[in-house]
Scaffold this active site. Structure first.
Site, mmCIF file in Angstrom:
data_model
loop_
_atom_site.group_PDB
_atom_site.id
_atom_site.type_symbol
_atom_site.label_atom_id
_atom_site.label_comp_id
_atom_site.label_asym_id
_atom_site.label_seq_id
_atom_site.Cartn_x
_atom_site.Cartn_y
_atom_site.Cartn_z
ATOM 1 N N ASN A 1 28.996 36.887 40.097
ATOM 2 C CA ASN A 1 29.498 37.463 41.388
ATOM 3 C C ASN A 1 28.237 38.298 41.703
ATOM 4 O OD1 ASN A 1 31.749 35.290 40.905
ATOM 5 N ND2 ASN A 1 32.631 36.254 39.455
ATOM 6 N N ASP B 1 32.182 31.388 42.496
ATOM 7 C CA ASP B 1 33.291 30.282 42.763
ATOM 8 C C ASP B 1 32.861 28.925 42.832
ATOM 9 O OD1 ASP B 1 35.389 32.124 43.365
ATOM 10 O OD2 ASP B 1 35.880 31.674 45.481
ATOM 11 N N ASP C 1 33.872 29.118 27.365
ATOM 12 C CA ASP C 1 33.453 30.018 28.284
ATOM 13 C C ASP C 1 32.419 30.207 28.573
ATOM 14 O OD1 ASP C 1 35.554 32.881 28.976
ATOM 15 O OD2 ASP C 1 33.330 33.299 28.397
ATOM 16 N N ILE C 2 32.468 30.755 30.354
ATOM 17 C CA ILE C 2 31.196 30.643 30.866
ATOM 18 C C ILE C 2 30.648 31.911 30.358
ATOM 19 C CG2 ILE C 2 29.646 31.186 33.368
ATOM 20 C CD1 ILE C 2 31.452 29.598 34.872
ATOM 21 N N GLU D 1 36.591 32.956 34.103
ATOM 22 C CA GLU D 1 36.172 31.756 33.773
ATOM 23 C C GLU D 1 35.980 30.897 31.914
ATOM 24 O OE1 GLU D 1 34.391 35.722 32.399
ATOM 25 O OE2 GLU D 1 35.668 34.853 33.921
#
Length: 291
Positions: free
Chosen positions: A171, A180, A163-164, A206
């Site tokens: 964003n 993206d 997971d980022i 993500e």
């Protein structure tokens, strides 16, 4: 017989009539399909079995026996075929009993369906892929997981969720196009770290889920630590919302669990997600293992 032969001669699909695979008739379309010049060349063959792979011979014998001896209709079958010139194709075959010059014979009609099958595979593949990253999607991943359960090999794998960290900040600060680009970049980095018999999918947002096949727990954790460190040290070129060029980086948190035999996807995911939650709680940018 003359009318029947004329129909077969003119038929655009390959057709051959044989008795125990000894050719009695072939149209020109079958000769082309086989990589030969004329139908006469087909009739000069001692057996049409030479036109398909030996691995298919036993199945062909069984089909012939079922149709000729037992009267069991032969279902349509899709086969991989390579002609005598080495050209590969995909064909659909249908067998029917006929009487040829007073003898019971098998009439085999063939349709070359290479383009159709490839289009179908492309559509299936598209439906199984995440549009942005090109990775497989959640549904396909779960199907793969369940297939591994049925094969009895799921316990050879471990599940990791990548997971980022703080992805919302990317964003918010640089815009969704930058987000993206970061997602695609990390997806490619994770994919490149995996072996051929391992699996990855984008679950959504993500988050990525992995099935990793590594016998040693120490080696597996080391692989994931290397992946985490690689992602941390990479820079991605993006444009901010004001079109200002920037170099940004992200970190990832990883939750890991060993999959036990016959464990459902839901159970394995719960344990990996619990480990991921702990990694986030501990300060992010780390690998946590859940027994």
């Amino acid at each position: 017989m003359g009318t029947f032969r004329q129909i077969l001669d003119a038929h655009p699909n390959p057709c051959v009539v044989h008795i125990n695979f000894v050719p009695k008739y072939a149209n020109d379309a079958f000769a082309v399909f086989s990589g030969l010049e004329t139908a006469k060349d087909v009739l000069n063959l001692e057996t049409i079995k030479v036109l398909f792979e030996k691995s298919h011979w036993a199945e062909a014998d069984q089909r012939y026996h079922n149709v000729i001896e037992l009267g069991i209709p032969s279902p349509r079958q899709i086969i991989n075929h390579t002609d005598m010139n080495g050209n590969p194709m995909i064909a659909e075959i249908t067998d029917n009993v006929v009487y040829w010059e007073g003898q019971k014979a098998l009439c085999t009609f063939i349709s070359v369906v290479t383009d159709r099958i490839q289009r179908e595979k492309q559509l299936i593949n598209l439906a199984a892929r995440d549009e942005l990253t090109g990775l497989f999607n959640r549904r396909y991943f779960i199907e793969t997981y369940n297939t591994l359960i049925k094969s009895g090999s799921i316990h050879e794998y471990s599940m990791a969720i990548v997971d980022i960290d703080l992805f919302k900040n990317v964003n918010d600060s640089y815009g969704h196009l930058a987000g993206d680009k970061m997602l695609t970049h990390i997806a490619n980095t994770v994919s490149e770290s995996m072996n051929e018999d391992e699996h990855i999918a984008r679950l959504g947002g993500e988050e990525f889920v992995l099935l990793l096949k590594e016998g040693s727990h120490v080696k597996l954790v080391s692989r994931l630590e290397t992946l985490r460190d690689t992602i941390q040290n990479q820079k991605v070129s993006v444009l901010s919302t004001h079109n200002v060029p920037s170099e940004i980086s992200c970190t990832v948190s990883i939750g890991l669990t060993k999959i036990m035999k016959n464990t459902t996807f839901k159970s394995s995911y719960f344990k990996a997600d619990r480990a991921l939650y702990q990694a986030k709680r501990n300060g992010r940018n780390q690998v946590v293992f859940d027994l």
